[in-house]
Design an enzyme around this catalytic site. Structure first.
Site, mmCIF file in Angstrom:
data_model
loop_
_atom_site.group_PDB
_atom_site.id
_atom_site.type_symbol
_atom_site.label_atom_id
_atom_site.label_comp_id
_atom_site.label_asym_id
_atom_site.label_seq_id
_atom_site.Cartn_x
_atom_site.Cartn_y
_atom_site.Cartn_z
ATOM 1 N N HIS A 50 1.007 -0.950 -0.026
ATOM 2 C CA HIS A 50 -0.127 -0.043 -0.176
ATOM 3 C C HIS A 50 0.998 1.348 0.168
ATOM 4 C CE1 HIS A 50 0.409 -0.747 4.531
ATOM 5 N NE2 HIS A 50 0.932 0.501 4.289
HETATM 6 C C1 T46 Z 1 3.471 0.517 7.033
HETATM 7 C C2 T46 Z 1 3.961 -0.629 7.250
HETATM 8 C C3 T46 Z 1 5.373 -0.636 7.421
HETATM 9 C C4 T46 Z 1 -4.018 -0.461 13.667
HETATM 10 O O1 T46 Z 1 -5.175 -0.242 14.190
HETATM 11 N N1 T46 Z 1 -3.092 0.744 14.119
HETATM 12 C C5 T46 Z 1 -1.896 0.878 13.598
HETATM 13 O O2 T46 Z 1 -1.340 1.979 13.652
HETATM 14 C C6 T46 Z 1 -1.438 0.174 12.508
HETATM 15 C C7 T46 Z 1 -0.346 0.529 11.784
HETATM 16 C C8 T46 Z 1 -2.337 -0.949 12.018
HETATM 17 N N2 T46 Z 1 -3.472 -0.943 12.745
HETATM 18 C C9 T46 Z 1 -4.536 -2.294 12.343
HETATM 19 C C10 T46 Z 1 -4.985 -2.399 10.965
HETATM 20 C C11 T46 Z 1 -4.731 -3.750 10.487
HETATM 21 O O3 T46 Z 1 -6.089 -4.260 10.887
HETATM 22 O O4 T46 Z 1 -3.500 -3.525 12.328
HETATM 23 C C12 T46 Z 1 -3.733 -4.323 11.389
HETATM 24 C C13 T46 Z 1 -2.374 -4.658 10.593
HETATM 25 O O5 T46 Z 1 -2.134 -3.544 9.894
HETATM 26 P P1 T46 Z 1 -1.638 -3.451 8.340
HETATM 27 O O6 T46 Z 1 -2.073 -4.616 7.619
HETATM 28 O O7 T46 Z 1 -1.579 -2.130 8.045
HETATM 29 O O8 T46 Z 1 -0.002 -3.741 8.548
HETATM 30 P P2 T46 Z 1 1.133 -3.857 7.521
HETATM 31 O O9 T46 Z 1 2.410 -4.475 8.214
HETATM 32 O O10 T46 Z 1 0.566 -4.447 6.280
HETATM 33 O O11 T46 Z 1 1.577 -2.344 7.227
HETATM 34 C C14 T46 Z 1 1.886 -1.345 8.304
HETATM 35 C C15 T46 Z 1 1.317 -0.256 8.480
HETATM 36 O O12 T46 Z 1 0.084 -0.210 8.267
HETATM 37 C C16 T46 Z 1 1.809 0.859 7.314
HETATM 38 O O13 T46 Z 1 1.297 2.152 7.418
HETATM 39 O O14 T46 Z 1 3.800 1.432 6.284
HETATM 40 O O15 T46 Z 1 3.491 -1.278 8.388
#
Ligand code: T46
Length: 133
Positions: A50
Protein backbone atom coordinates in the site's frame (compact mmCIF):
# COMPACT_ATOMS: atom_id res chain seq x y z
CA UNK A 1 13.53 14.21 -1.16
CA UNK A 2 14.61 11.14 -3.13
CA UNK A 3 13.06 7.71 -2.78
CA UNK A 4 15.64 6.18 -0.42
CA UNK A 5 16.43 8.32 2.61
CA UNK A 6 18.38 6.80 5.46
CA UNK A 7 18.70 8.52 8.82
CA UNK A 8 21.74 7.65 10.90
CA UNK A 9 20.63 7.67 14.53
CA UNK A 10 22.77 8.79 17.43
CA UNK A 11 24.33 5.84 19.20
CA UNK A 12 24.95 6.77 22.81
CA UNK A 13 26.50 3.51 23.86
CA UNK A 14 29.06 2.84 26.50
CA UNK A 15 30.49 -0.23 28.19
CA UNK A 16 26.99 -1.08 29.46
CA UNK A 17 25.53 -1.39 25.97
CA UNK A 18 23.99 0.70 23.23
CA UNK A 19 21.33 3.38 23.56
CA UNK A 20 19.67 5.23 20.70
CA UNK A 21 17.50 8.30 21.32
CA UNK A 22 15.23 9.84 18.70
CA UNK A 23 13.72 13.28 19.20
CA UNK A 24 10.67 14.54 17.31
CA UNK A 25 11.47 17.23 14.72
CA UNK A 26 15.16 17.08 15.62
CA UNK A 27 16.27 13.66 14.46
CA UNK A 28 13.41 13.21 12.01
CA UNK A 29 11.51 15.74 9.92
CA UNK A 30 8.06 15.34 11.49
CA UNK A 31 6.33 15.29 14.82
CA UNK A 32 5.74 11.73 16.01
CA UNK A 33 2.05 11.05 16.70
CA UNK A 34 2.11 7.26 16.70
CA UNK A 35 4.53 4.42 17.33
CA UNK A 36 3.97 0.80 16.39
CA UNK A 37 6.12 -2.26 15.97
CA UNK A 38 5.96 -5.50 14.08
CA UNK A 39 7.38 -8.66 15.67
CA UNK A 40 6.81 -12.42 15.94
CA UNK A 41 7.25 -12.55 12.20
CA UNK A 42 8.44 -16.19 12.02
CA UNK A 43 6.42 -18.02 9.38
CA UNK A 44 4.73 -14.74 8.50
CA UNK A 45 4.54 -13.59 4.93
CA UNK A 46 5.06 -10.27 3.28
CA UNK A 47 3.33 -7.10 4.50
CA UNK A 48 2.52 -3.62 3.31
CA UNK A 49 1.38 -3.49 -0.34
CA UNK A 50 0.00 0.00 0.00
CA UNK A 51 0.93 3.69 -0.04
CA UNK A 52 -0.22 6.57 2.14
CA UNK A 53 -1.72 9.83 0.98
CA UNK A 54 -0.15 11.95 3.72
CA UNK A 55 1.57 9.74 6.29
CA UNK A 56 5.35 9.91 6.71
CA UNK A 57 7.20 7.29 8.70
CA UNK A 58 10.61 6.32 10.00
CA UNK A 59 11.16 2.56 10.12
CA UNK A 60 13.97 1.03 12.17
CA UNK A 61 14.76 -2.64 12.43
CA UNK A 62 15.73 -2.75 16.11
CA UNK A 63 16.31 -6.50 15.96
CA UNK A 64 16.95 -8.91 13.09
CA UNK A 65 16.33 -7.85 9.52
CA UNK A 66 13.80 -7.44 6.76
CA UNK A 67 13.66 -6.07 3.25
CA UNK A 68 11.59 -3.15 2.06
CA UNK A 69 10.59 -2.51 -1.51
CA UNK A 70 9.86 1.15 -2.24
CA UNK A 71 8.23 2.64 -5.32
CA UNK A 72 7.27 6.28 -5.88
CA UNK A 73 5.60 5.57 -9.20
CA UNK A 74 8.77 6.38 -11.14
CA UNK A 75 11.72 5.05 -9.16
CA UNK A 76 11.89 1.67 -7.45
CA UNK A 77 14.34 0.47 -4.81
CA UNK A 78 14.87 -2.46 -2.51
CA UNK A 79 16.56 -1.81 0.83
CA UNK A 80 17.62 -4.10 3.64
CA UNK A 81 16.93 -2.97 7.19
CA UNK A 82 19.26 -4.68 9.63
CA UNK A 83 20.57 -2.01 11.97
CA UNK A 84 19.04 -0.49 15.13
CA UNK A 85 21.04 2.68 14.52
CA UNK A 86 19.74 3.38 11.03
CA UNK A 87 16.20 4.24 9.98
CA UNK A 88 14.58 4.60 6.60
CA UNK A 89 12.26 7.51 5.98
CA UNK A 90 9.18 6.61 4.00
CA UNK A 91 7.50 9.66 2.52
CA UNK A 92 3.89 9.97 1.50
CA UNK A 93 2.82 8.54 -1.84
CA UNK A 94 5.41 5.77 -1.69
CA UNK A 95 4.24 2.23 -2.36
CA UNK A 96 5.89 -0.14 0.15
CA UNK A 97 6.17 -3.87 0.51
CA UNK A 98 7.96 -5.70 3.30
CA UNK A 99 9.54 -9.08 2.67
CA UNK A 100 11.95 -11.63 4.11
CA UNK A 101 11.54 -10.96 7.81
CA UNK A 102 14.08 -12.79 9.94
CA UNK A 103 12.53 -14.78 12.80
CA UNK A 104 13.90 -12.28 15.32
CA UNK A 105 12.81 -9.18 13.41
CA UNK A 106 11.36 -6.29 15.40
CA UNK A 107 10.45 -3.41 13.10
CA UNK A 108 9.80 -0.18 14.97
CA UNK A 109 7.89 2.53 13.11
CA UNK A 110 7.50 6.18 14.10
CA UNK A 111 4.58 7.80 12.28
CA UNK A 112 3.63 11.41 11.60
CA UNK A 113 -0.15 10.86 11.98
CA UNK A 114 -2.63 8.91 14.02
CA UNK A 115 -3.94 5.72 12.44
CA UNK A 116 -6.41 6.50 9.65
CA UNK A 117 -7.58 3.82 7.25
CA UNK A 118 -8.71 6.58 4.84
CA UNK A 119 -5.07 7.56 4.34
CA UNK A 120 -4.25 4.15 2.80
CA UNK A 121 -4.09 3.53 -0.94
CA UNK A 122 -4.26 -0.23 -1.29
CA UNK A 123 -4.78 -0.46 -5.04
CA UNK A 124 -1.60 -0.06 -7.14
CA UNK A 125 -3.41 1.46 -10.14
CA UNK A 126 -5.09 4.00 -7.87
CA UNK A 127 -1.65 4.77 -6.40
CA UNK A 128 -0.24 5.49 -9.89
CA UNK A 129 -3.20 7.75 -10.67
CA UNK A 130 -2.64 9.63 -7.40
CA UNK A 131 1.09 10.09 -8.14
CA UNK A 132 0.37 11.45 -11.63
CA UNK A 133 -2.07 14.12 -10.35
C1 T46 B 1 3.29 0.57 6.96
C2 T46 B 1 3.92 -0.74 7.26
C3 T46 B 1 5.40 -0.63 7.45
C4 T46 B 1 -3.99 -0.22 13.62
O1 T46 B 1 -5.12 -0.39 14.15
N1 T46 B 1 -3.21 0.83 13.99
C5 T46 B 1 -1.99 1.05 13.43
O2 T46 B 1 -1.32 2.03 13.80
C6 T46 B 1 -1.51 0.15 12.42
C7 T46 B 1 -0.17 0.37 11.75
C8 T46 B 1 -2.30 -0.90 12.07
N2 T46 B 1 -3.53 -1.09 12.67
C9 T46 B 1 -4.31 -2.27 12.31
C10 T46 B 1 -4.83 -2.28 10.89
C11 T46 B 1 -4.87 -3.77 10.56
O3 T46 B 1 -6.08 -4.32 11.02
O4 T46 B 1 -3.47 -3.42 12.45
C12 T46 B 1 -3.73 -4.35 11.40
C13 T46 B 1 -2.48 -4.65 10.60
O5 T46 B 1 -2.08 -3.47 9.88
P1 T46 B 1 -1.56 -3.52 8.36
O6 T46 B 1 -2.20 -4.64 7.63
O7 T46 B 1 -1.73 -2.14 7.80
O8 T46 B 1 -0.02 -3.85 8.58
P2 T46 B 1 1.17 -3.77 7.53
O9 T46 B 1 2.35 -4.40 8.17
O10 T46 B 1 0.78 -4.31 6.19
O11 T46 B 1 1.46 -2.21 7.33
C14 T46 B 1 1.93 -1.45 8.44
C15 T46 B 1 1.34 -0.04 8.42
O12 T46 B 1 -0.09 -0.14 8.32
C16 T46 B 1 1.84 0.75 7.24
O13 T46 B 1 1.51 2.11 7.43
O14 T46 B 1 3.90 1.41 6.32
O15 T46 B 1 3.34 -1.38 8.42
Amino acid sequence: MGLVNWIELNQLGDERGELVAIESLRDLPFEVKRIYYIYNTEGGGSRGFHAHKALEQLAICVSGSCEMYLDDGVNKAKVRLDSPSKGILIGNLVWRELHNFSDDCVLLVLASEYYDENDYIRDYKEFLREVQK
